[in-house]
Design a protein around this motif. Structure first.
Motif, mmCIF file in Angstrom:
data_model
loop_
_atom_site.group_PDB
_atom_site.id
_atom_site.type_symbol
_atom_site.label_atom_id
_atom_site.label_comp_id
_atom_site.label_asym_id
_atom_site.label_seq_id
_atom_site.Cartn_x
_atom_site.Cartn_y
_atom_site.Cartn_z
ATOM 1 N N ASP A 69 -2.743 0.700 2.629
ATOM 2 C CA ASP A 69 -2.844 0.867 1.178
ATOM 3 C C ASP A 69 -3.705 2.077 0.819
ATOM 4 O O ASP A 69 -3.411 2.800 -0.146
ATOM 5 C CB ASP A 69 -3.433 -0.403 0.558
ATOM 6 C CG ASP A 69 -3.515 -0.317 -0.950
ATOM 7 O OD1 ASP A 69 -2.467 -0.097 -1.593
ATOM 8 O OD2 ASP A 69 -4.632 -0.449 -1.499
ATOM 9 N N LYS A 70 -4.766 2.305 1.613
ATOM 10 C CA LYS A 70 -5.701 3.391 1.304
ATOM 11 C C LYS A 70 -5.314 4.719 1.972
ATOM 12 O O LYS A 70 -5.483 5.790 1.375
ATOM 13 C CB LYS A 70 -7.109 2.993 1.771
ATOM 14 C CG LYS A 70 -7.656 1.732 1.127
ATOM 15 C CD LYS A 70 -8.111 1.956 -0.289
ATOM 16 C CE LYS A 70 -8.614 0.660 -0.924
ATOM 17 N NZ LYS A 70 -9.717 0.033 -0.187
ATOM 18 N N HIS A 71 -4.813 4.655 3.209
ATOM 19 C CA HIS A 71 -4.606 5.880 3.993
ATOM 20 C C HIS A 71 -3.164 6.120 4.413
ATOM 21 O O HIS A 71 -2.847 7.155 4.991
ATOM 22 C CB HIS A 71 -5.463 5.840 5.260
ATOM 23 C CG HIS A 71 -6.925 5.935 5.012
ATOM 24 N ND1 HIS A 71 -7.869 5.721 6.010
ATOM 25 C CD2 HIS A 71 -7.630 6.230 3.891
ATOM 26 C CE1 HIS A 71 -9.079 5.878 5.496
ATOM 27 N NE2 HIS A 71 -8.964 6.174 4.226
ATOM 28 N N GLY A 72 -2.287 5.160 4.162
ATOM 29 C CA GLY A 72 -0.916 5.277 4.661
ATOM 30 C C GLY A 72 -0.790 4.696 6.062
ATOM 31 O O GLY A 72 -1.776 4.239 6.661
ATOM 32 N N ALA A 73 0.419 4.699 6.591
ATOM 33 C CA ALA A 73 0.673 4.121 7.911
ATOM 34 C C ALA A 73 -0.182 4.801 8.976
ATOM 35 O O ALA A 73 -0.395 6.017 8.933
ATOM 36 C CB ALA A 73 2.152 4.260 8.260
ATOM 37 N N VAL A 74 -0.655 4.014 9.915
ATOM 38 C CA VAL A 74 -1.517 4.532 10.976
ATOM 39 C C VAL A 74 -0.709 5.453 11.884
ATOM 40 O O VAL A 74 0.327 5.073 12.430
ATOM 41 C CB VAL A 74 -2.132 3.380 11.787
ATOM 42 C CG1 VAL A 74 -2.877 3.907 13.019
ATOM 43 C CG2 VAL A 74 -3.079 2.560 10.906
ATOM 44 N N GLU A 75 -1.203 6.671 12.043
ATOM 45 C CA GLU A 75 -0.543 7.668 12.892
ATOM 46 C C GLU A 75 -1.239 7.828 14.241
ATOM 47 O O GLU A 75 -0.620 8.234 15.219
ATOM 48 C CB GLU A 75 -0.512 9.013 12.166
ATOM 49 C CG GLU A 75 0.304 8.977 10.881
ATOM 50 C CD GLU A 75 0.039 10.187 10.013
ATOM 51 O OE1 GLU A 75 0.811 11.150 10.112
ATOM 52 O OE2 GLU A 75 -0.942 10.164 9.236
#
Length: 239
Positions: A69-75
């Motif tokens: 929600d805060k940073h987008g999908a974990v890359e």
């Protein structure tokens, strides 16, 4: 380019150094922590701290939702969270063994599986697992810890084969003895005995582990997967 990075167990020691290194490089960093409060400078660096016990699947799911929600999908995922419950085999209880394996190995399975969902959709990703020299050469009184950390190697190499076609790399960093609060609690005699087996004759700094993790997460390491990188001053060479 700023990426969404998640470091489990990122509130102290090696995990904290890794989180700081990514944040200082401009990435959007989140950490999980189980107890205590993260250092104040993490929030100043813009690091998102999420309380999460990785032995609880529901907490893992909730933590990912908050990070996404805060940073987008974990890359980039760095699976660092781990525990020890040292004891000689005949004194080691079932709980001593299973609790360490559930956190260090099964907990890693949980966080990696959840991160892989988004990475597969994006057709890219970096996964780095933090093992230990103990998982490679063994240590008396640490059969549970060594088994869990050795298991990460087989886990990572299986995933490297499984996920490689989607441009997802999976590697392992195996630190030796690192200058952290845990090792500073040892007696002078214990420290001297440990250093006697380290060719470089010193402990690692947490930042040296972080540097290897950042390299494996970079474009420069795009063709490295299934590797075990020892950062141990030569202690475990040959394993």
């Amino acid at each position: 380019m700023s990426r969404s990075v998640l470091v489990t167990g990122g509130n102290r020691g090696i995990g904290l150094a890794i989180a700081r290194a990514f944040a200082e490089a401009g990435d959007k960093v989140a950490i999980t922590y189980r107890s205590g409060e993260p250092p104040a400078d993490l929030s100043e660096l813009g690091v998102l701290a999420v309380r999460c016990d990785i032995t609880d699947p529901e907490q893992v799911e909730q933590a990912y939702k908050e990070v996404e929600d805060k940073h987008g999908a974990v890359e980039v995922l760095v699976a660092n969270a781990g525990v020890t419950r040292d004891q000689l085999l005949l004194r080691m209880s079932e709980e001593d063994f299973t609790s360490v394996v559930d956190t260090n190995l099964t907990g890693t399975f949980r966080v990696v599986k959840r991160a892989a969902r988004g990475m597969l959709r994006a057709r890219k990703g970096r996964i780095v697992l933090i093992s230990s020299v103990v998982g490679l050469l063994g240590s008396a009184g640490q059969a549970n810890y060594a088994a869990s950390k050795a298991g990460l190697v087989g886990f990572a190499r299986s995933l490297a084969r499984e996920l490689g076609s989607r441009n997802i790399t999976v590697n392992v960093v195996a630190p030796g003895f690192v200058d952290t609060d845990m090792t500073r609690a040892l007696t002078d005699e214990q420290r001297a005995a440990i250093l006697g087996g380290v060719p470089l004759g010193r402990y690692a700094q947490p930042e040296e582990i972080a540097a290897s993790v950042r390299f494996l997460s970079s474009e420069d390491a795009a063709y490295i997967t299934g590797a075990v990188i020892p950062v141990d001053g030569g202690l475990g060479m040959g394993h």
